[in-house]
Write a protein that holds these residues in place. Structure first.
Motif, short mmCIF file in Angstrom:
data_model
loop_
_atom_site.label_atom_id
_atom_site.label_comp_id
_atom_site.label_asym_id
_atom_site.label_seq_id
_atom_site.Cartn_x
_atom_site.Cartn_y
_atom_site.Cartn_z
N ILE A 149 0.84 -1.21 0.00
CA ILE A 149 0.00 0.00 0.00
C ILE A 149 0.87 1.25 0.00
O ILE A 149 0.57 2.24 -0.68
CB ILE A 149 -0.95 0.00 1.21
N GLY A 150 1.96 1.21 0.77
CA GLY A 150 2.85 2.36 0.82
C GLY A 150 3.44 2.70 -0.54
O GLY A 150 3.51 3.87 -0.93
N LEU A 151 3.84 1.68 -1.30
CA LEU A 151 4.38 1.92 -2.64
C LEU A 151 3.31 2.45 -3.59
O LEU A 151 3.55 3.36 -4.39
CB LEU A 151 4.97 0.62 -3.20
N ILE A 152 2.12 1.87 -3.52
CA ILE A 152 1.03 2.30 -4.39
C ILE A 152 0.70 3.76 -4.17
O ILE A 152 0.50 4.54 -5.12
CB ILE A 152 -0.21 1.42 -4.17
N GLU A 153 0.67 4.17 -2.91
CA GLU A 153 0.30 5.55 -2.59
C GLU A 153 1.46 6.52 -2.84
O GLU A 153 1.24 7.65 -3.27
CB GLU A 153 -0.20 5.63 -1.16
N LYS A 154 2.67 6.09 -2.57
CA LYS A 154 3.83 6.97 -2.82
C LYS A 154 3.94 7.33 -4.28
O LYS A 154 4.18 8.49 -4.64
CB LYS A 154 5.11 6.30 -2.34
N TYR A 155 3.77 6.33 -5.15
CA TYR A 155 3.92 6.55 -6.59
C TYR A 155 2.59 6.75 -7.32
O TYR A 155 2.55 6.74 -8.55
CB TYR A 155 4.71 5.39 -7.20
N VAL A 189 -8.04 10.94 -7.84
CA VAL A 189 -7.73 11.89 -6.78
C VAL A 189 -6.41 11.45 -6.14
O VAL A 189 -6.36 10.38 -5.52
CB VAL A 189 -8.84 11.94 -5.72
N PRO A 190 -5.34 12.22 -6.28
CA PRO A 190 -4.05 11.84 -5.69
C PRO A 190 -4.15 11.60 -4.19
O PRO A 190 -4.89 12.27 -3.49
CB PRO A 190 -3.14 13.03 -6.01
N VAL A 191 -3.37 10.63 -3.72
CA VAL A 191 -3.34 10.29 -2.30
C VAL A 191 -2.34 11.19 -1.58
O VAL A 191 -1.23 11.40 -2.06
CB VAL A 191 -2.94 8.81 -2.10
N VAL A 192 -2.74 11.73 -0.46
CA VAL A 192 -1.86 12.54 0.37
C VAL A 192 -1.45 11.70 1.57
O VAL A 192 -2.29 11.30 2.39
CB VAL A 192 -2.55 13.84 0.86
N ASN A 193 -0.16 11.40 1.67
CA ASN A 193 0.33 10.57 2.78
C ASN A 193 0.42 11.39 4.06
O ASN A 193 0.96 12.50 4.07
CB ASN A 193 1.71 10.00 2.45
N ILE A 235 -1.57 8.07 10.18
CA ILE A 235 -2.91 7.50 10.26
C ILE A 235 -3.19 7.04 11.69
O ILE A 235 -2.48 6.19 12.23
CB ILE A 235 -3.05 6.30 9.30
N ALA A 236 -4.24 7.57 12.29
CA ALA A 236 -4.64 7.14 13.63
C ALA A 236 -5.71 6.07 13.50
O ALA A 236 -6.80 6.31 12.99
CB ALA A 236 -5.18 8.33 14.41
N TYR A 237 -5.39 4.86 13.93
CA TYR A 237 -6.34 3.75 13.80
C TYR A 237 -7.33 3.73 14.97
O TYR A 237 -8.49 3.43 14.79
CB TYR A 237 -5.57 2.43 13.72
N ASN A 238 -6.86 4.00 16.16
CA ASN A 238 -7.75 4.12 17.31
C ASN A 238 -7.01 4.88 18.39
O ASN A 238 -5.91 5.37 18.18
CB ASN A 238 -8.22 2.73 17.81
N SER A 239 -7.60 5.00 19.54
CA SER A 239 -7.00 5.80 20.60
C SER A 239 -5.73 5.18 21.17
O SER A 239 -4.93 5.86 21.80
CB SER A 239 -8.01 6.01 21.74
N ASP A 240 -5.52 3.89 20.93
CA ASP A 240 -4.38 3.20 21.52
C ASP A 240 -3.24 2.99 20.52
O ASP A 240 -2.08 2.90 20.91
CB ASP A 240 -4.81 1.83 22.08
N VAL A 241 -3.57 2.90 19.23
CA VAL A 241 -2.57 2.59 18.22
C VAL A 241 -2.54 3.68 17.15
O VAL A 241 -3.59 4.10 16.66
CB VAL A 241 -2.85 1.22 17.54
N GLN A 242 -1.35 4.16 16.85
CA GLN A 242 -1.18 5.14 15.79
C GLN A 242 -0.02 4.70 14.91
O GLN A 242 1.03 4.32 15.40
CB GLN A 242 -0.91 6.54 16.35
N LYS A 243 -0.23 4.77 13.60
CA LYS A 243 0.81 4.38 12.65
C LYS A 243 1.20 5.58 11.81
O LYS A 243 0.38 6.46 11.53
CB LYS A 243 0.34 3.24 11.75
N TYR A 244 2.46 5.57 11.43
CA TYR A 244 2.99 6.65 10.59
C TYR A 244 3.61 6.04 9.34
O TYR A 244 4.34 5.06 9.42
CB TYR A 244 4.05 7.44 11.36
N THR A 245 3.29 6.60 8.17
CA THR A 245 3.84 6.11 6.91
C THR A 245 5.17 6.79 6.64
O THR A 245 5.26 8.02 6.57
CB THR A 245 2.87 6.38 5.75
N VAL A 246 6.21 5.99 6.45
CA VAL A 246 7.56 6.50 6.24
C VAL A 246 7.64 7.22 4.89
O VAL A 246 7.21 6.69 3.87
CB VAL A 246 8.59 5.35 6.26
N VAL A 247 8.18 8.43 4.91
CA VAL A 247 8.35 9.21 3.70
C VAL A 247 9.83 9.50 3.49
O VAL A 247 10.67 9.14 4.32
CB VAL A 247 7.56 10.55 3.77
#
Length: 297
Positions: free
Chosen positions: A218-224, A239-243, A246-258
């Protein structure tokens, strides 16, 4: 008269001897003058490059169609660990986008998924399997394969992988591989441009053993912005994706490496130690990939 003759001869002899003597000058020479020859020294001209009055900064555009990318090296990891520059990935996309779109028209597999998997599995065409066997998807021989093959250590030592005459055969076989196996049948129930569901569906169906495979894909698809090819096939506006984080819930948060990220910079950004980042993401070293989702909370 005779007596005068010797006297005349004597006078002639004295005059002739005086003419042969060097003339002695008694005048003193000018002390400001010297007889030493003067040597002229010519200085070698010093080269100074001309400077521009109005210097212009020269920049490089990596892609006029996708956007501005740097040429930094990124790690692409799936069946093998390789390094490729963004320029190499963009060139790879340009080479195989038509093949991926044709396969989407023929089979319904999103072009974004096909290209994303090919980039990830082959390292944008630089991995050993793609170079030596034109195998851009890491497809193993399996019992039904009767064509040429190559031995390569992946999950196990010296595993059998399919070998193709040219890369386009690998793309075609990848489509056949997904359409002919019952375990992938549920994938075709997703929308043709729902690449996220396809990415997680591939992992659930057992396509890859890497637990982070969906996030990497998914990261590659959205980056390019590979989803634009799905839109072209379907005749939709893209519609281009803006990276962004991403906050999944109050306990877990993920960040996409740029581009430009490191574990150190991410640790500072989210006020977390590097060791904690590695623990949360099961990392054995400090290597992270562009497009990878990193748990930061």
């Amino acid at each position: 008269m005779i007596k005068k003759a010797p006297l005349l001869l004597l006078m002639i002899f004295v005059v002739s001897c005086s003419a042969n003597h060097a003339v002695v000058r008694t005048t003193k020479s000018d002390p400001r003058k010297t007889e030493t020859p003067v040597v002229q020294r010519v200085r070698k001209p010093i080269y100074r490059p001309a400077t521009m009055k109005n210097p212009v900064a020269i920049t490089k555009k990596d892609s006029p169609t996708v956007g501005n990318y740097s040429t930094a090296t990124e790690v692409l990891e799936a069946t093998t660990r390789v390094k490729a520059t963004t320029e190499m990935v963009l060139a790879y996309i340009e080479n195989y986008k038509s093949v991926a779109k044709d396969n989407m028209i023929r089979t319904g597999i999103p072009a974004s998924i096909t290209l994303g998997q090919a980039i990830l599995e082959s390292g944008a065409g630089t991995g050993p399997l793609s170079v030596q066997a034109n195998n851009h998807f890491g497809i193993k021989c399996h019992k039904e394969w009767t064509g040429p093959s190559i031995k390569y250590t992946d999950d196990e030592e010296n595993e059998c992988f399919r070998k193709y005459n040219q890369p386009s055969e690998s793309f075609k076989d990848h489509s056949y591989f997904l359409t002919s196996r019952p375990r992938y049948a549920e994938l075709f129930e997703f929308q043709k441009d729902d690449y996220k569901s396809w990415a997680y569906g591939l992992k659930a169906a057992g396509y890859a053993t890497d637990t982070k495979y969906p996030d990497k894909l998914i990261g590659l698809i959205e980056k390019y912005q590979l989803g634009r090819f799905d839109a072209e096939v379907l005749g939709k506006d893209y519609v281009p994706v803006v990276n962004k984080p991403i906050a999944y819930n109050s306990d877990v948060q993920k960040y996409t490496v740029v581009k430009g990220d490191s574990l150190y910079s991410i640790s500072k950004k989210f006020n977390i130690s590097i060791d904690e980042l590695k623990r949360k993401n099961n990392l054995t070293d400090n290597t992270i990939s562009l497009g990878q989702s990193v748990i930061v909370k």
